[in-house]
Enzyme design. Structure first.
Site, short mmCIF file in Angstrom:
data_model
loop_
_atom_site.label_atom_id
_atom_site.label_comp_id
_atom_site.label_asym_id
_atom_site.label_seq_id
_atom_site.Cartn_x
_atom_site.Cartn_y
_atom_site.Cartn_z
N SER A 1 0.91 -1.04 -0.11
CA SER A 1 -0.11 0.15 -0.22
C SER A 1 1.12 1.07 0.18
CB SER A 1 -0.87 0.17 1.24
OG SER A 1 -1.23 1.78 1.48
N ARG B 1 -15.85 -0.43 3.17
CA ARG B 1 -14.61 0.74 4.77
C ARG B 1 -14.61 1.69 3.72
NH1 ARG B 1 -10.59 -2.06 8.27
NH2 ARG B 1 -9.49 -0.18 8.07
N HIS C 1 -13.87 -2.47 -0.96
CA HIS C 1 -12.98 -2.14 0.16
C HIS C 1 -12.32 -2.70 1.50
CE1 HIS C 1 -9.49 1.68 0.06
NE2 HIS C 1 -10.22 0.89 1.40
C1 FNR Z 1 -7.41 -1.90 3.61
N1 FNR Z 1 -7.51 -2.05 2.01
C2 FNR Z 1 -6.65 -0.74 1.72
N2 FNR Z 1 -7.15 -0.73 0.26
C3 FNR Z 1 -6.34 -0.22 -0.84
O1 FNR Z 1 -6.60 -0.20 -1.73
N3 FNR Z 1 -5.48 0.06 0.28
C4 FNR Z 1 -4.97 0.08 1.63
O2 FNR Z 1 -3.98 1.02 2.15
C5 FNR Z 1 -5.82 -0.60 2.46
N4 FNR Z 1 -6.05 -0.40 3.50
C6 FNR Z 1 -6.61 -1.21 4.49
C7 FNR Z 1 -6.26 -1.44 5.79
C8 FNR Z 1 -7.44 -2.43 6.29
C9 FNR Z 1 -7.01 -2.72 8.11
C10 FNR Z 1 -7.91 -3.04 5.42
C11 FNR Z 1 -9.14 -4.29 6.61
C12 FNR Z 1 -8.38 -2.69 4.77
C13 FNR Z 1 -8.31 -2.41 0.97
C14 FNR Z 1 -8.09 -4.06 0.46
O3 FNR Z 1 -7.32 -4.21 0.11
C15 FNR Z 1 -9.25 -5.11 0.57
O4 FNR Z 1 -10.07 -4.36 -0.35
C16 FNR Z 1 -10.58 -5.61 2.08
O5 FNR Z 1 -9.25 -5.57 2.64
C17 FNR Z 1 -10.89 -6.62 0.86
O6 FNR Z 1 -11.72 -6.98 2.28
P1 FNR Z 1 -11.41 -8.34 2.94
O7 FNR Z 1 -10.91 -9.31 2.44
O8 FNR Z 1 -11.16 -7.65 4.26
O9 FNR Z 1 -13.08 -8.82 3.24
#
Ligand code: FNR
Length: 382
Positions: A110, A281, A278
């Site tokens: 990330s 979130r 996402h």
């Molecule tokens: C994320 N996700 C995320 N996506 C992204 O593009 N950049 C980021 O920095 C982050 N940071 C992030 C932090 C945390 C704590 C979580 C849980 C998620 C989203 C991530 O890439 C992804 O889309 C989701 O986590 C997918 O869902 P599941 O597998 O967690 O249910």
């Protein structure tokens, strides 16, 4: 006792994770936005997808390999980008990069990781993908992408579903701030989880390390406020076209839900579309992303790769997403539950769980190849 016996499913890792990390860390990892219906619906929608098992085919050993954007992967999933995963477990970025390199599956670093591309590149081997939050300043964009490329990250992922900061109510209730402030409540939470506290103290408080050098404290108050200003711009199609001109390798657009948006992104130069909410979130009102896969696939045709994440907690969930039209999946929380529960060993175990489930469920579905999964989809369960 081995983890295999004590923790046979991702849910077991999730339960242990909650007990092992401080409350504010758990809330960071596990929470979604609003009433968290977007997250819950994403998971429920996966549960409801049924696959017809076929018998008398003599299949015991299914092929789990996938070809994606010119590369062969031994498994149909990799690691989604998780910002500040170094807060979840110290050195998370390097730990996950090493596991990905060993398994031959992608690791997506990330923009807001707690480790830089320069630190992670040497660990990730040939499996590095880099996720970009669109910097508003084109010079910053070029610099970050150049650093990722020079550190060996070959695939760029532009995340487009973070137009503005979401409210993340659970994080506010847990009093987690960015940058992290050591308030008495945070210190108390940390003291209750000595294994995490000792390991984290040894490494120092996790920070947004990749962006540090672009912080300009003279412009917008604190360094973090300026970093937020730098990356919190909602990219549009001209932005994507500009990025396409600059990035020679595979370019993936992440955070698409609608088929029309997927088409626009491909026309603007995306090589692949990453369907995702996402992890629930950002926007609580969107439809379950897995339900959108058939439309996205129909709009893009068979040749544009479609990647899926959100709500995947098992090998069977991965099969369901592939049956709905995805070519490849990414897991976010699932592997981080393992990491939070048992560090490197737990993250590696999460991969073993997903692989073991894929082997068993592909065999029991009578499915020889992942690309045959759409033929097993049951359109109506009633
Ligand atoms: C994320 N996700 C995320 N996506 C992204 O593009 N950049 C980021 O920095 C982050 N940071 C992030 C932090 C945390 C704590 C979580 C849980 C998620 C989203 C991530 O890439 C992804 O889309 C989701 O986590 C997918 O869902 P599941 O597998 O967690 O249910």
């Amino acid at each position: 006792m081995t983890l295999e016996l004590s923790h046979p499913a991702i849910e077991d890792l999730k339960r242990s994770a909650r007990r092992r990390v401080p409350h504010f860390v758990w809330e960071y990892l596990d929470s979604a936005v609003g009433r968290e219906t977007g997250r819950a619906f994403a998971e429920d929608a996966l549960d409801q997808i049924r696959l017809m098992p076929h018998m008398l085919r003599g299949i015991t050993d299914s092929d789990l390999t996938v070809n994606l954007m010119g590369r062969q992967y031994p498994l149909p999933f990799g690691f989604a980008p998780v910002g500040m995963s170094g807060l979840i477990w110290p050195d998370a970025e390097r730990i996950l990069a090493k596991i990905a390199a060993r398994e031959g599956i992608p690791y997506t670093l990330s923009t807001v990781a707690a480790a830089t591309p320069e630190e992670v590149g040497p660990k990730v081997g040939d499996q590095g993908w880099f996720q970009l939050y669109a910097p508003s300043d084109p010079e910053v964009r070029r610099d970050i992408c150049g650093r990722a490329r020079d550190a060996g990250f070959h695939t760029l992922v532009l995340t487009v579903d973070l137009a503005v900061a979401s409210r993340r109510e659970r994080l506010q209730r847990a009093r987690l701030t960015n940058p992290m402030r050591l308030t008495p409540r945070i210190v108390l939470d940390a003291a209750r989880r000595p294994a995490w506290a000792v390991a984290t103290l040894g490494k120092g408080i996790p920070k947004l390390k990749t962006l540090e050098r672009y912080a300009d404290t003279t412009r917008r108050g604190s360094a973090t406020a300026h970093i937020g200003y730098q990356i919190r711009t909602a990219p549009d199609l001209p932005y994507l076209r500009a990025l396409r001109e600059e990035w020679a390798g595979p370019l993936v657009v992440k955070g698409i839900i609608s088929a029309a948006d997927a088409e626009h992104a491909v026309r603007a130069g995306a090589d692949a579309i990453w369907v995702s909410n996402h992890g629930g979130r950002q926007f609580d009102g969107a439809p379950p992303p897995v339900h959108q896969l058939p439309q996205v696939r129909a709009a893009l045709g068979p040749d544009v790769p479609v990647i899926y994440d959100s709500g995947l907690r098992s090998g069977l969930d991965i099969m369901r997403a592939l049956a709905m039209g995805a070519d490849f999946c990414m897991v976010g929380r699932a592997v981080h539950y393992g990491l939070a529960a048992f560090g490197a060993r737990g993250a590696a175990h999460a991969v073993d769980i997903l692989r073991g489930q894929l082997v068993a469920d592909m065999g029991n579905a009578g499915c020889a190849r992942l690309s045959d999964l759409p033929d097993h989809r049951v359109l109506s369960v009633s």
